[in-house]
Design a protein around this motif. Structure first.
Motif, PDB file in Angstrom:
ATOM      1  N   ASP A  83     -11.018  -4.651   3.311  1.00 39.23           N
ATOM      2  CA  ASP A  83     -12.483  -4.206   3.401  1.00 39.23           C
ATOM      3  C   ASP A  83     -12.798  -4.115   1.661  1.00 39.23           C
ATOM      4  N   GLN A  84     -11.909  -4.610   0.782  1.00 32.85           N
ATOM      5  CA  GLN A  84     -12.264  -4.686  -0.426  1.00 32.85           C
ATOM      6  C   GLN A  84     -13.243  -5.837  -0.925  1.00 32.85           C
ATOM      7  N   SER A  88      -6.190  -3.379   6.581  1.00 30.91           N
ATOM      8  CA  SER A  88      -7.456  -3.025   6.560  1.00 30.91           C
ATOM      9  C   SER A  88      -8.339  -2.730   5.114  1.00 30.91           C
ATOM     10  N   HIS A  89      -7.200  -2.060   4.198  1.00 29.73           N
ATOM     11  CA  HIS A  89      -7.902  -1.849   2.908  1.00 29.73           C
ATOM     12  C   HIS A  89      -7.908  -3.036   2.229  1.00 29.73           C
ATOM     13  N   LYS A  90      -7.031  -4.115   2.460  1.00 32.47           N
ATOM     14  CA  LYS A  90      -7.166  -5.423   1.699  1.00 32.47           C
ATOM     15  C   LYS A  90      -8.233  -6.144   2.059  1.00 32.47           C
ATOM     16  N   ASP A  93       1.302   1.546  11.819  1.00 33.10           N
ATOM     17  CA  ASP A  93       0.233   2.263  11.199  1.00 33.10           C
ATOM     18  C   ASP A  93       0.015   1.904   9.627  1.00 33.10           C
ATOM     19  N   SER A 108      -1.191  -1.657   9.387  1.00 34.38           N
ATOM     20  CA  SER A 108      -2.451  -1.628   9.854  1.00 34.38           C
ATOM     21  C   SER A 108      -3.345  -0.986   8.495  1.00 34.38           C
ATOM     22  N   GLU A 109      -2.856  -0.120   8.105  1.00 33.58           N
ATOM     23  CA  GLU A 109      -3.848   0.592   7.126  1.00 33.58           C
ATOM     24  C   GLU A 109      -3.927  -0.310   5.580  1.00 33.58           C
ATOM     25  N   ARG A 110      -2.883  -0.618   5.466  1.00 40.16           N
ATOM     26  CA  ARG A 110      -2.739  -1.607   4.225  1.00 40.16           C
ATOM     27  C   ARG A 110      -3.512  -2.927   4.267  1.00 40.16           C
TER      28      ARG A 110
END
Length: 72
Positions: free
Chosen positions: A65-66, A61-63, A54, A57-59
């Motif tokens: 979306d930037q 998706s954050h990358k 998790d 995945s968060e890391r």
């Protein structure tokens, strides 16, 4: 990048431990040993490494979306 590295290292470690345990239990055929280790460690990682997965995945998706910087 750290969560991706932690998750990958944990997966490799889990595969190695599974490989060693199956070898100690007497599994001799190298192909069967590797395939069984891959399958068992994959199932185990789904259960044991859910927090790391998790975080990774968060890391990621954050990358993704930037917004990318514009080169003009």
């Amino acid at each position: 990048m750290r969560p991706v590295l932690v998750y990958t290292l944990c997966r490799i470690l889990l595969f190695g431990v599974t490989l060693g345990v199956l070898a100690l239990l007497g599994l001799q055929n190298p192909l069967v040993l590797i395939l069984a280790s891959f399958l068992i460690s994959g199932i185990a990682s789904y259960v044991l490494l859910s927090k790391q997965r998790d975080a990774m995945s968060e890391r990621l998706s954050h990358k993704i979306d930037q917004p990318k910087p514009q080169d003009d």
